[in-house]
Write a protein that holds these residues in place. Structure first.
Motif, PDB file in Angstrom:
ATOM      1  N   MET A   1       0.848  -1.189   0.000  1.00 22.03           N
ATOM      2  CA  MET A   1       0.000   0.000   0.000  1.00 22.03           C
ATOM      3  C   MET A   1       0.880   1.233   0.000  1.00 22.03           C
ATOM      4  SD  MET A   1      -3.275   0.742   2.530  1.00 22.03           S
ATOM      5  CE  MET A   1      -3.575  -1.019   2.813  1.00 22.03           C
ATOM      6  N   GLU A 209      -0.324  -6.266  -2.805  1.00 23.39           N
ATOM      7  CA  GLU A 209      -0.721  -6.414  -1.396  1.00 23.39           C
ATOM      8  C   GLU A 209      -1.711  -5.328  -0.945  1.00 23.39           C
ATOM      9  OE1 GLU A 209       2.568  -8.525   1.084  1.00 23.39           O
ATOM     10  OE2 GLU A 209       3.570  -6.916  -0.012  1.00 23.39           O
ATOM     11  N   VAL A 210      -2.782  -5.228  -1.689  1.00 24.76           N
ATOM     12  CA  VAL A 210      -3.831  -4.259  -1.335  1.00 24.76           C
ATOM     13  C   VAL A 210      -5.134  -5.015  -1.095  1.00 24.76           C
ATOM     14  CG1 VAL A 210      -2.850  -2.186  -2.378  1.00 24.76           C
ATOM     15  CG2 VAL A 210      -4.074  -3.809  -3.819  1.00 24.76           C
ATOM     16  N   GLU A 211      -5.036  -6.036  -0.255  1.00 23.63           N
ATOM     17  CA  GLU A 211      -6.166  -6.933  -0.022  1.00 23.63           C
ATOM     18  C   GLU A 211      -7.401  -6.191   0.501  1.00 23.63           C
ATOM     19  OE1 GLU A 211      -6.054 -10.065  -0.812  1.00 23.63           O
ATOM     20  OE2 GLU A 211      -7.703 -11.034   0.278  1.00 23.63           O
ATOM     21  N   VAL A 212      -7.198  -5.229   1.378  1.00 25.34           N
ATOM     22  CA  VAL A 212      -8.372  -4.613   2.009  1.00 25.34           C
ATOM     23  C   VAL A 212      -9.186  -3.822   0.991  1.00 25.34           C
ATOM     24  CG1 VAL A 212      -7.167  -2.546   2.890  1.00 25.34           C
ATOM     25  CG2 VAL A 212      -9.219  -3.340   4.007  1.00 25.34           C
ATOM     26  N   ARG A 215     -10.816  -6.256  -1.589  1.00 26.82           N
ATOM     27  CA  ARG A 215     -12.015  -6.919  -1.058  1.00 26.82           C
ATOM     28  C   ARG A 215     -13.198  -5.971  -0.949  1.00 26.82           C
ATOM     29  NH1 ARG A 215     -12.228 -12.461  -1.370  1.00 26.82           N
ATOM     30  NH2 ARG A 215     -10.367 -13.417  -0.507  1.00 26.82           N
ATOM     31  N   MET A 216     -12.926  -4.713  -0.632  1.00 27.65           N
ATOM     32  CA  MET A 216     -14.024  -3.745  -0.570  1.00 27.65           C
ATOM     33  C   MET A 216     -14.607  -3.508  -1.966  1.00 27.65           C
ATOM     34  SD  MET A 216     -12.508  -1.030   2.176  1.00 27.65           S
ATOM     35  CE  MET A 216     -13.625   0.258   1.687  1.00 27.65           C
ATOM     36  N   VAL A 258      -7.847   4.079  -1.992  1.00 27.38           N
ATOM     37  CA  VAL A 258      -6.675   4.710  -1.369  1.00 27.38           C
ATOM     38  C   VAL A 258      -5.450   3.804  -1.409  1.00 27.38           C
ATOM     39  CG1 VAL A 258      -7.987   6.198   0.199  1.00 27.38           C
ATOM     40  CG2 VAL A 258      -7.428   3.856   0.892  1.00 27.38           C
TER      41      VAL A 258
END
Lengths: 391, 391
Positions: A1, A209-212, A215-216, A258
């Motif tokens: 991120m 590595e922008v999993e969050v 997933r959103m 973001v």
């Protein structure tokens, strides 16, 4: 991120009949004299504009009107609005309508307190100061009700360009899903496509590595895929409208974008279509996105496969992820067709002979320097090839 | 979806080294004399506090210090902070730490501009006015960096209660994931559990047709399930820390909880545990949630099954959804155990003989009227039975 800042201070009032709060909201954010900015006659005919005016009246807020915003809003009306704000000492702009009315209001808000030409902001100058803006949303689509962005078409050359800046976030936005129930099916579907496009533009990233946020985005897409057929089958389905409306805001306020690179070439490619043929932005995106995806699939097969599996429920072909990635694009096309969206140039009224010119303008017009897109940087020839996939 | 308002005007600065922006941020939001509020010695030992003070100095911002915030922050220090703010004419409160430091700062901020006892706010009075607050977060857990909430333990009776109000949203929050890399594994896991608990509290609702917020919650849970083992295996994994940190904020700023009933009985049940045994809030939640879920599964089997399928990847048993629902609870327990969380009273140091008293206080203490929980309203006997499931 990646490092980032996020600031989304819009006050949202969501639900049935909440347009009655307009006056109180303007007052809360310090407005005393409002420019009421809107588009076609539908907000007049439906009685919405009268209800808003009554609400302003009740709070003793003075009001100047400027209607006539068109889809793909034009610079001419913006200049008119700026003059009106200055001559009438307007201190707050209230947009009633969809993304076009809101984007036009944002341009006026920025231009009214700027000594230069407002178009400077649409050529890359960040907007740091603007009159406060409120919105009463009637179409779930553009996400402009919660975003710091605005897109305007300059009639001098028909360039369609975007401006951005913290000062363009609305002070408040009133979202009443019932107001969207009267929208024709085609416009509803265009809005759905636009919302999903805002998610795709953020999804396709080279940031790892922008999993969050992945997933959103997938979650919002899944909600759209669930709600779209419900609202197309039953335009009066308030709950489906409500889910789509909140998704539309969340898709574009950037809380799920973001810290990651984003693409946005598809929007640039589409803006040429709607600038040239005045087609609906969402319809243009329905034609552009599958072509853009097909052309760029090879850039990151696994990301396309991930989307196919997680959003479209495709089975992962572990021996050949490309098959899965392509299945996701097919699923998108099928979905868009099922809600009545076009998939080809012909359906859009676009012409093959304009391709070279549009590709050139997309890459070089209005100060651009040759490439567009953050995920896959595209030059003029790439853009030509992408347009050709839409034939 | 129910009507709602949503207002989250916190300015977020996210990423490595961003604590250096503290001074500029305080200035942006009008602070000239700051109460620097923090907890244990770790922010001192790590040099973080010095970096923050340097940053304040550079902007000529005066500074008063109040350290000593404990986990499960106490009313005594809040009273001390309120006095300090008044006597020193503090106009901005800067919390450096986790949820405890931030919640304590919020209580001081509300109390400093209120003529009555600050505890009124923790007995249900909404907070409409407070000194502006900034935060520099060192633990991803409570979500207080983006929420309008604060939880304080009153030493007079050891009641642990929450206050809420728009004025409690921080003006800014600085989130540097690297600051969380030094956290011990147990505290990291407690934070993960707290974040997931905030999502569960919102997920369990009787409001129907809330697909968009359901999907966002599930997306955030999936991200946590992905990142938790990565960060437990490698505490220095910055990217996993970053994903967890943003998820922690999103889980509790209520953008995925709007327009739906929420539960929050598990938090009430846990607060009795941490008030009585001073255990970590996250550890308490790890013990409470599986028990609460098991007890209430029958209330809406399909919702529990949906969570099991979508978040835990369980296979749906279409002939007996209860099997799937129960499999989801088992998956949660296994997950919590795998990250080192307790699952029983014994592991927590809690005692069976205190159950009746805790259940009574949870339902009747400090002005409550007999039931807790929005999804399933629970009386004292229900709460006793839930505590017993934790033995």
């Amino acid at each position: 991120m990646q490092n980032f800042t996020f600031y989304a201070p819009t006050y949202f009032i969501f639900g049935k009949d909440e347009e009655k709060q307009a006056g109180k909201c303007v007052k809360r954010f310090g407005g005393t004299k409002v420019l009421l900015h809107y588009g076609s006659g539908s907000v007049v005919r439906s009685g919405l504009l009268d209800r808003v005016k009554t609400s302003l009246n009740e709070e003793n807020i003075a009001c100047v009107e400027l209607g006539g915003v068109k889809p793909n809003p034009r610079s001419g009306l913006v200049y008119e609005g700026i003059e009106l704000c200055r001559s009438q000492n307007v201190d707050f702009i209230l947009a009633v309508g969809g993304g076009s009315a809101i984007d036009s209001a944002k341009a006026i808000a920025a231009g009214a307190v700027y000594s230069g030409d407002f178009w400077d902001f649409y050529q890359g100058k960040p907007v740091t100061k603007a009159l406060p803006i409120g919105t009463i949303l009637t179409i779930a689509a553009a996400g402009s009700e919660g975003s710091p962005d605005s897109v305007i078409t300059n009639e001098n050359g028909m360039f369609k360009r975007g401006a951005s800046g913290e000062a363009l976030r609305p002070a408040f936005s009133i979202l009443n899903p019932a107001l969207t129930q009267t929208l024709p099916a085609f416009q509803t579907a265009c809005g759905i496509t636009d919302i999903m496009a805002h998610l795709f533009e953020r999804y396709f990233t080279n940031t790892t590595e922008v999993e969050v946020t992945d997933r959103m985005i997938e979650g919002l897409l899944l909600a759209m895929i669930h709600e779209a057929p419900r609202v197309i089958a039953d335009p009066d389905n308030y709950q489906a409208r409500a889910n789509i409306m909140w998704a539309g805001m969340m898709a574009h306020n950037n809380s799920c974008g973001v810290g990651r690179g984003q693409d946005w070439a598809s929007h640039d490619i589409e803006h040429e279509l709607s600038a040239k043929y005045d087609c609906a932005h969402g319809a243009g995106l329905a034609v552009v996105f599958p072509a853009w995806m097909t052309y760029n699939l090879k850039h990151d097969v696994n990301r396309f496969a991930q989307l196919a599996v997680r959003a479209w429920g495709c089975q992962m072909d572990f021996s050949n992820p490309k098959v899965t990635a392509a299945a996701g694009i097919s699923a998108l096309k099928q979905f868009l067709k099922s809600i009545g969206m076009p998939l080809t140039f012909a359906e859009l009224g676009a012409k093959a002979e304009d391709i070279e010119e549009m590709a050139h303008t997309a890459c070089y017009g209005n100060g651009r320097t040759g490439t567009i897109g953050g995920f896959v940087p595209l030059g003029e020839k790439n853009v030509v090839n992408i347009y050709r996939l839409m034939l």
